[in-house]
Design an enzyme around this catalytic site. Sequence first.
Site, PDB file in Angstrom:
ATOM      1  N   ASP A 172       7.116   8.201 -20.769  1.00 16.77           N
ATOM      2  CA  ASP A 172       7.270   8.390 -22.240  1.00 16.77           C
ATOM      3  C   ASP A 172       8.928   8.123 -22.337  1.00 16.77           C
ATOM      4  O   ASP A 172       9.454   7.874 -21.370  1.00 16.77           O
ATOM      5  CB  ASP A 172       6.932   9.657 -22.787  1.00 16.77           C
ATOM      6  CG  ASP A 172       7.482  11.075 -21.953  1.00 16.77           C
ATOM      7  OD1 ASP A 172       8.682  10.846 -21.570  1.00 16.77           O
ATOM      8  OD2 ASP A 172       6.798  11.941 -21.878  1.00 16.77           O
TER       9      ASP A 172
ATOM     10  N   HIS B  68       0.857  -1.370  -0.074  1.00 18.30           N
ATOM     11  CA  HIS B  68      -0.059  -0.132   0.202  1.00 18.30           C
ATOM     12  C   HIS B  68       0.867   1.262   0.009  1.00 18.30           C
ATOM     13  O   HIS B  68       1.850   1.311   0.705  1.00 18.30           O
ATOM     14  CB  HIS B  68      -1.158  -0.189   1.114  1.00 18.30           C
ATOM     15  CG  HIS B  68      -1.854   1.153   1.225  1.00 18.30           C
ATOM     16  ND1 HIS B  68      -2.217   1.674   2.355  1.00 18.30           N
ATOM     17  CD2 HIS B  68      -2.524   1.593   0.250  1.00 18.30           C
ATOM     18  CE1 HIS B  68      -3.163   2.590   2.089  1.00 18.30           C
ATOM     19  NE2 HIS B  68      -3.266   2.568   0.867  1.00 18.30           N
TER      20      HIS B  68
END
Length: 131
Positions: free
Chosen positions: A28, A20
């Site tokens: 990119d 968590h």
Amino acid sequence: MKKHGVLNRDIAAVLARLGHTDKVVIADCGLPIPEETPCIDLSIKQGYPRFDAILEAILDDMEVESMTLANEIKEYNESLDQHIRNTYEDIPVSYQTHEELKNELKQAKAIIRTGENTPFANVILQAGVIF
């Protein structure tokens, strides 16, 4: 042999180790990647694989409680921003400057580099819990 979910062994291993609030970045091909942050480089050529295809595959296999994008995506890559918000409307999205986003990369468990060659096509995914 794995039958469902992400087949890439490096990505599958990272996802299996997440807890968590851990973070994974989908990037990119131009995002600078810190030396100390593991990079899973999927890029083959400019534009391939696409950012949105990798995001979809990861979100199918990872519990995500929030996404963080660069503010600049709103102006320089509006279509991708709209696609993310419309397709994944159940996941809260926050924005910060591109510089702030780059400063968080060292805390990521991994950066998954795509061949995407459009501006600001980067997202920080924060792991949720399945219970």
